[in-house]
Design an enzyme around this catalytic site. Structure first.
Site, PDB file in Angstrom:
ATOM      1  CE  LYS A   1      -4.323  -1.728   1.858  1.00 23.62           C
ATOM      2  NZ  LYS A   1      -5.279  -1.731   2.959  1.00 23.62           N
TER       3      LYS A   1
ATOM      4  CE  LYS B   1     -13.380  -4.128   0.225  1.00 16.12           C
ATOM      5  NZ  LYS B   1     -13.330  -3.688   1.603  1.00 16.12           N
TER       6      LYS B   1
ATOM      7  CE  LYS C   1      -5.722  -8.483  -2.016  1.00 15.26           C
ATOM      8  NZ  LYS C   1      -5.583  -7.918  -0.686  1.00 15.26           N
TER       9      LYS C   1
HETATM   10  P1  TYM Z   1     -10.714  -5.919   3.694  1.00 13.11           P
HETATM   11  O1  TYM Z   1     -11.806  -4.932   3.856  1.00 13.11           O
HETATM   12  O2  TYM Z   1      -9.590  -5.618   2.776  1.00 13.11           O
HETATM   13  O3  TYM Z   1     -11.283  -7.312   3.242  1.00 13.11           O
HETATM   14  C1  TYM Z   1     -12.355  -7.910   3.932  1.00 13.11           C
HETATM   15  C2  TYM Z   1     -12.173  -9.425   3.966  1.00 13.11           C
HETATM   16  O4  TYM Z   1     -12.146  -9.959   2.645  1.00 13.11           O
HETATM   17  C3  TYM Z   1     -11.001 -10.784   2.477  1.00 13.11           C
HETATM   18  N1  TYM Z   1     -10.531 -10.649   1.091  1.00 13.11           N
HETATM   19  C4  TYM Z   1     -10.360 -11.675   0.252  1.00 13.11           C
HETATM   20  N2  TYM Z   1     -10.543 -13.007   0.391  1.00 13.11           N
HETATM   21  C5  TYM Z   1     -10.283 -13.787  -0.677  1.00 13.11           C
HETATM   22  N3  TYM Z   1      -9.862 -13.314  -1.878  1.00 13.11           N
HETATM   23  C6  TYM Z   1      -9.675 -11.993  -2.067  1.00 13.11           C
HETATM   24  N4  TYM Z   1      -9.278 -11.523  -3.241  1.00 13.11           N
HETATM   25  C7  TYM Z   1      -9.919 -11.102  -0.977  1.00 13.11           C
HETATM   26  N5  TYM Z   1      -9.837  -9.751  -0.821  1.00 13.11           N
HETATM   27  C8  TYM Z   1     -10.216  -9.506   0.443  1.00 13.11           C
HETATM   28  C9  TYM Z   1      -9.992 -10.221   3.467  1.00 13.11           C
HETATM   29  O5  TYM Z   1      -9.016 -11.179   3.795  1.00 13.11           O
HETATM   30  C10 TYM Z   1     -10.865  -9.855   4.624  1.00 13.11           C
HETATM   31  O6  TYM Z   1     -11.114 -10.986   5.433  1.00 13.11           O
HETATM   32  N6  TYM Z   1      -7.738  -5.478   7.657  1.00 13.11           N
HETATM   33  C11 TYM Z   1      -9.008  -6.028   7.240  1.00 13.11           C
HETATM   34  C12 TYM Z   1     -10.186  -5.475   8.010  1.00 13.11           C
HETATM   35  C13 TYM Z   1     -10.043  -5.626   9.485  1.00 13.11           C
HETATM   36  C14 TYM Z   1     -10.113  -6.835  10.223  1.00 13.11           C
HETATM   37  C15 TYM Z   1      -9.928  -6.476  11.577  1.00 13.11           C
HETATM   38  C16 TYM Z   1     -10.308  -8.162   9.862  1.00 13.11           C
HETATM   39  C17 TYM Z   1      -9.832  -4.614  10.369  1.00 13.11           C
HETATM   40  N7  TYM Z   1      -9.753  -5.141  11.623  1.00 13.11           N
HETATM   41  C18 TYM Z   1      -9.924  -7.437  12.593  1.00 13.11           C
HETATM   42  C19 TYM Z   1     -10.311  -9.124  10.877  1.00 13.11           C
HETATM   43  C20 TYM Z   1     -10.115  -8.762  12.223  1.00 13.11           C
HETATM   44  C21 TYM Z   1      -9.200  -5.671   5.772  1.00 13.11           C
HETATM   45  O7  TYM Z   1      -8.584  -4.797   5.262  1.00 13.11           O
HETATM   46  O8  TYM Z   1     -10.142  -6.332   5.131  1.00 13.11           O
END
Ligand code: TYM
Length: 332
Positions: free
Chosen positions: A112, A198, A195
């Site tokens: 990032k 978003k 990957k």
């Molecule tokens: P975020 O918002 O990027 O993504 C949300 C969830 O989706 C999963 N994910 C994927 N899984 C499979 N293939 C993909 N291409 C893919 N892209 C995203 C992510 O692994 C995630 O589970 N840091 C986290 C948010 C967060 C969080 C937490 C999660 C903040 N605090 C505490 C768990 C526990 C995030 O950026 O997710």
């Protein structure tokens, strides 16, 4: 089992978010002895450029997506990270015992921040410490996420262990990652080595939970493959990243193994496979999109659900925060 997970309200959810995480949230919610907390991670969303005018609406939209995807507010608490202040307070306390060197090794930060890490904000660098606080403040035992969050979860475990050792206590629980299913890492439809994300500038790279049937079919039709037909075994998909991704998505949607998909389609061409995949995706997503639109027509109802979730989260997190503060020796 105490379950905690979250998603950032950065944009619409995509198929990776659903198959990698949200679907497992719903499965864990239905376990007989689980207590689930699902969070809109808005404090994480502001670590990169964002639109302040759209943040509140994006927060509601993600909450609506959780519900449309199957999270039941009567069974699970759905809440907003910024409304539950103990997350940020614990984050500060934990940041004092998190080594910079460990944060520097986080691949998501490197991705990032890009080439100009010197100019990245402190919030982006400290992102995993807030994530650790999110989890540890609930004493969560399991955290359902996609593969890309694995390193952050290892750091959360590490921080919990550091705290417990330093203060000779067992206050914090080391959480187990719950990374389960065929699609723990869904790849971009345009480039199977990247990957699905978003933040990818190309809309064609991902299927959004809000895409209509026509858009889904078009995106899948244009998805990267190769001239070879589908092989007989999963091993033969090695190096064929686009092909592997589509087979993986199919398997995850149909809840079968990749091998089973190949048994059905070995020797067939993409012209036959892609429309079948599109039908499967539409079948799964169309009811969710409809439910999401209904929910978005009634924002007050979503706000009511979030207020109730915030309240439950507040009570639990204040308890842990107090314990941590006492352990650390603060005046009270
Ligand atoms: P975020 O918002 O990027 O993504 C949300 C969830 O989706 C999963 N994910 C994927 N899984 C499979 N293939 C993909 N291409 C893919 N892209 C995203 C992510 O692994 C995630 O589970 N840091 C986290 C948010 C967060 C969080 C937490 C999660 C903040 N605090 C505490 C768990 C526990 C995030 O950026 O997710």
């Amino acid at each position: 089992m105490r379950i905690l997970s979250g998603m950032q309200p950065t944009s619409h959810l995509h198929l990776g978010n659903y198959l990698g995480a949200l679907r497992n949230w719903v499965k864990l919610q239905d376990e007989p002895d689980s207590e689930c907390f699902y969070m809109v991670a808005d404090l994480h969303a502001i670590t990169q450029d964002y639109d302040p005018e759209g943040l509140a609406q994006a927060t509601r939209e993600i909450a609506a997506a959780f519900i449309a995807g199957g999270v039941d507010p009567a069974q699970s608490s759905i809440f907003v990270q910024s409304s539950v202040t103990a997350h940020s307070e614990l984050m500060w306390l934990l940041s004092t015992m998190t080594q910079m060197g460990k944060l520097e090794r986080m691949t998501q930060f490197k991705d990032k921040a890009g080439k100009n890490a010197e100019r990245a904000g402190l919030g982006l660098f400290a992102y995993p410490v807030l994530m650790a606080a999110d989890i540890l403040i609930y004493k969560a035992t399991h955290v359902p996420v996609g593969e890309d969050q694995k390193q952050h979860l290892e750091l959360s475990r590490d921080i919990a262990a550091t705290f417990n050792t330093k203060y000779k206590t067992e206050t914090l629980i080391q959480p187990e990652p719950y990374i389960v299913g065929e699609a723990t890492r869904v790849m971009s439809l345009q480039d199977g080595s990247k990957k699905m994300s978003k933040s990818d500038p190309s809309e064609k790279s991902r299927i959004n939970m809000t895409d209509d049937a026509d858009t889904i079919a078009k995106k899948i039709k244009k998805a990267q493959t190769d001239p070879e037909p589908l092989p007989e075994t999963v091993e033969e998909l090695e190096g064929r990243v686009g092909a592997l991704n589509l087979v993986t998505i199919y398997a995850a949607l149909a809840e079968v193994s990749r091998a089973e998909v190949l048994t059905q389609y070995a020797g067939k061409g993409w012209g036959e496979f892609k429309p079948a995949l599109a039908d499967l995706a539409v079948e799964m997503l169309a009811p969710m999109t409809e439910r999401m639109n209904q929910l978005m027509d009634d924002p007050l109802e979503i706000d009511k659900i979030l207020v109730a979730g915030n309240e439950k989260a507040h009570q639990i997190t204040q308890k842990t925060l107090k314990e941590v503060q006492e352990t650390m020796g603060f005046w009270k």
